[in-house]
Design a protein around this motif. Structure first.
Motif, PDB file in Angstrom:
ATOM      1  N   HIS A 113      -8.073  -9.448  51.072  1.00 25.03           N
ATOM      2  CA  HIS A 113      -9.415  -9.122  51.441  1.00 25.03           C
ATOM      3  C   HIS A 113      -9.895  -7.772  50.760  1.00 25.03           C
ATOM      4  N   PRO A 114      -9.981  -8.245  49.250  1.00 33.39           N
ATOM      5  CA  PRO A 114     -10.465  -6.735  48.534  1.00 33.39           C
ATOM      6  C   PRO A 114     -11.850  -6.615  48.767  1.00 33.39           C
ATOM      7  N   ALA A 115     -12.274  -5.447  48.809  1.00 35.98           N
ATOM      8  CA  ALA A 115     -13.793  -5.084  48.655  1.00 35.98           C
ATOM      9  C   ALA A 115     -14.213  -5.745  47.557  1.00 35.98           C
ATOM     10  N   ARG A 116     -15.852  -5.851  47.930  1.00 33.94           N
ATOM     11  CA  ARG A 116     -16.625  -6.359  46.862  1.00 33.94           C
ATOM     12  C   ARG A 116     -16.921  -5.372  45.848  1.00 33.94           C
ATOM     13  N   TYR A 117     -17.088  -5.712  44.508  1.00 34.13           N
ATOM     14  CA  TYR A 117     -17.491  -4.762  43.609  1.00 34.13           C
ATOM     15  C   TYR A 117     -18.870  -4.882  43.486  1.00 34.13           C
ATOM     16  N   PRO A 118     -19.626  -3.639  43.605  1.00 35.81           N
ATOM     17  CA  PRO A 118     -20.989  -3.526  43.760  1.00 35.81           C
ATOM     18  C   PRO A 118     -21.814  -3.985  42.138  1.00 35.81           C
ATOM     19  N   VAL A 119     -22.505  -5.113  42.191  1.00 37.42           N
ATOM     20  CA  VAL A 119     -23.477  -5.291  41.122  1.00 37.42           C
ATOM     21  C   VAL A 119     -24.650  -5.543  41.228  1.00 37.42           C
ATOM     22  N   GLU A 120     -25.374  -4.464  40.573  1.00 38.85           N
ATOM     23  CA  GLU A 120     -26.878  -4.548  40.877  1.00 38.85           C
ATOM     24  C   GLU A 120     -27.764  -5.465  39.567  1.00 38.85           C
ATOM     25  N   ILE A 121     -28.804  -6.107  40.237  1.00 40.51           N
ATOM     26  CA  ILE A 121     -29.427  -6.707  39.237  1.00 40.51           C
ATOM     27  C   ILE A 121     -30.777  -6.084  39.004  1.00 40.51           C
ATOM     28  N   ASP A 122     -31.287  -5.484  37.928  1.00 38.15           N
ATOM     29  CA  ASP A 122     -32.136  -4.710  37.615  1.00 38.15           C
ATOM     30  C   ASP A 122     -33.475  -5.514  37.770  1.00 38.15           C
ATOM     31  N   GLU A 123     -34.468  -4.700  38.187  1.00 37.13           N
ATOM     32  CA  GLU A 123     -35.829  -5.267  38.584  1.00 37.13           C
ATOM     33  C   GLU A 123     -36.516  -5.888  37.434  1.00 37.13           C
ATOM     34  N   SER A 124     -36.043  -5.476  36.084  1.00 33.90           N
ATOM     35  CA  SER A 124     -36.622  -5.906  35.065  1.00 33.90           C
ATOM     36  C   SER A 124     -36.106  -7.319  34.779  1.00 33.90           C
ATOM     37  N   VAL A 125     -34.997  -7.767  35.279  1.00 33.71           N
ATOM     38  CA  VAL A 125     -34.273  -9.097  35.175  1.00 33.71           C
ATOM     39  C   VAL A 125     -34.819  -9.984  36.242  1.00 33.71           C
ATOM     40  N   ARG A 126     -35.140  -9.374  37.300  1.00 31.16           N
ATOM     41  CA  ARG A 126     -35.969 -10.189  38.488  1.00 31.16           C
ATOM     42  C   ARG A 126     -37.216 -10.683  37.977  1.00 31.16           C
ATOM     43  N   SER A 127     -37.938  -9.672  37.398  1.00 36.98           N
ATOM     44  CA  SER A 127     -39.268  -9.954  37.135  1.00 36.98           C
ATOM     45  C   SER A 127     -39.403 -11.082  35.918  1.00 36.98           C
ATOM     46  N   LEU A 128     -38.357 -11.073  34.886  1.00 32.29           N
ATOM     47  CA  LEU A 128     -38.377 -12.106  33.822  1.00 32.29           C
ATOM     48  C   LEU A 128     -37.975 -13.386  34.235  1.00 32.29           C
ATOM     49  N   ALA A 129     -37.079 -13.561  35.549  1.00 33.35           N
ATOM     50  CA  ALA A 129     -36.853 -14.698  36.246  1.00 33.35           C
ATOM     51  C   ALA A 129     -38.084 -15.273  36.805  1.00 33.35           C
ATOM     52  N   GLU A 130     -38.743 -14.640  37.468  1.00 38.27           N
ATOM     53  CA  GLU A 130     -39.866 -14.955  38.255  1.00 38.27           C
ATOM     54  C   GLU A 130     -40.975 -15.387  37.123  1.00 38.27           C
ATOM     55  N   ARG A 131     -41.198 -14.712  36.102  1.00 34.95           N
ATOM     56  CA  ARG A 131     -42.214 -14.909  35.091  1.00 34.95           C
ATOM     57  C   ARG A 131     -41.666 -16.515  34.301  1.00 34.95           C
ATOM     58  N   VAL A 132     -40.370 -16.625  34.072  1.00 28.98           N
ATOM     59  CA  VAL A 132     -39.767 -18.135  33.842  1.00 28.98           C
ATOM     60  C   VAL A 132     -40.196 -19.051  34.619  1.00 28.98           C
ATOM     61  N   ASP A 133     -39.830 -18.858  35.857  1.00 28.73           N
ATOM     62  CA  ASP A 133     -39.942 -19.603  36.951  1.00 28.73           C
ATOM     63  C   ASP A 133     -41.400 -20.080  37.049  1.00 28.73           C
ATOM     64  N   GLN A 134     -42.332 -19.298  37.011  1.00 22.93           N
ATOM     65  CA  GLN A 134     -43.781 -19.600  36.980  1.00 22.93           C
ATOM     66  C   GLN A 134     -44.331 -20.455  35.917  1.00 22.93           C
ATOM     67  N   ALA A 135     -43.950 -20.116  34.658  1.00 15.80           N
ATOM     68  CA  ALA A 135     -44.034 -20.832  33.327  1.00 15.80           C
ATOM     69  C   ALA A 135     -43.583 -22.217  33.499  1.00 15.80           C
ATOM     70  N   THR A 136     -42.465 -22.317  34.021  1.00 19.85           N
ATOM     71  CA  THR A 136     -41.685 -23.781  34.275  1.00 19.85           C
ATOM     72  C   THR A 136     -42.513 -24.619  35.125  1.00 19.85           C
ATOM     73  N   LEU A 137     -42.880 -23.881  36.326  1.00 20.28           N
ATOM     74  CA  LEU A 137     -43.840 -24.930  37.221  1.00 20.28           C
ATOM     75  C   LEU A 137     -44.930 -25.131  36.603  1.00 20.28           C
ATOM     76  N   ALA A 138     -45.836 -24.273  36.104  1.00 22.16           N
ATOM     77  CA  ALA A 138     -46.915 -24.568  35.373  1.00 22.16           C
ATOM     78  C   ALA A 138     -46.951 -25.643  34.397  1.00 22.16           C
ATOM     79  N   HIS A 139     -45.869 -25.702  33.499  1.00 22.10           N
ATOM     80  CA  HIS A 139     -45.732 -26.656  32.482  1.00 22.10           C
ATOM     81  C   HIS A 139     -44.214 -27.166  32.480  1.00 22.10           C
ATOM     82  N   PRO A 140     -44.047 -28.439  33.401  1.00 17.15           N
ATOM     83  CA  PRO A 140     -42.735 -28.701  33.634  1.00 17.15           C
ATOM     84  C   PRO A 140     -42.082 -29.671  32.558  1.00 17.15           C
TER      85      PRO A 140
END
Length: 145
Positions: free
Chosen positions: A118-145
Motif C-alpha cells: 500500500h504505497p502512497a501515490r506520488y503527486p503528479v500535477e497536469i499544468d493548465e497549459s496542457v489541459r488547455s491544449l487538450a481542450e483545443r485539440v478536442d474542439q478542433a477534432t469535433l469541429a472537423h472529424p
C-alpha cells in the motif's frame, strides 16, 4: 522517425503465448500539430511536453508537474534530447552510473512511497497549459472529424 505504417491491437507481432512488451507508442504531435488519443481510460495529453520534479525542503522528491515543452516551472526538468538525426547527443552512461543514479533517486523518495504494501501515490500535477491544449485539440477534432 518516419512512420510508414500502423497497426491496431495487442500482441500484434508475437503469438499470444510468447513474451512481449506491453506498451504502445502514441503519437502526440505530427508535423507540428498536436494530436491526442481520447479513448476512455486511455486518453493522452497532446503536444510536446516537459516534466519538472519539485523537491521538498528536506531534499526528497515532492511531486512532478507536466507542462508543455518550452515552459519553465519550479523544479528540475526531467526530459532531455538524447538523439538527433540518428546520432547520440551524449556518451552512453556506464552501468555503474545507472546504478548510482537509481539508488540516489530511490533514496530521495519519501518513505511512504517506498513501501511495498500500500504505497502512497506520488503527486503528479497536469499544468493548465496542457489541459488547455487538450481542450483545443478536442474542439478542433469535433469541429472537423
Amino acid at each position: 522517425a518516419p512512420i510508414d505504417g500502423f497497426g491496431i491491437g495487442t500482441r500484434m507481432n508475437v503469438s499470444a503465448d510468447a513474451p512481449y512488451l506491453d506498451c504502445a507508442y502514441k503519437l502526440q504531435e505530427y508535423d507540428g500539430t498536436p494530436r491526442r488519443k481520447r479513448s476512455e481510460g486511455k486518453a493522452t495529453w497532446p503536444g510536446r511536453k516537459q516534466v519538472f520534479r519539485r523537491r521538498r525542503a528536506d531534499g526528497r522528491h515532492g511531486g512532478d508537474i507536466l507542462t508543455l515543452d518550452g515552459q519553465e516551472r519550479e523544479g528540475d526538468p526531467l526530459l532531455a534530447p538524447c538523439m538527433r538525426r540518428g546520432e547520440r547527443l551524449l556518451p552512453a552512461a556506464t552501468l555503474e552510473h545507472g546504478r548510482a543514479r537509481a539508488h540516489e533517486q530511490i533514496e530521495r523518495l519519501p518513505g511512504a512511497l517506498r513501501s511495498i504494501v500500500h504505497p502512497a501515490r506520488y503527486p503528479v500535477e497536469i499544468d493548465e497549459s496542457v489541459r488547455s491544449l487538450a481542450e483545443r485539440v478536442d474542439q478542433a477534432t469535433l469541429a472537423h472529424p
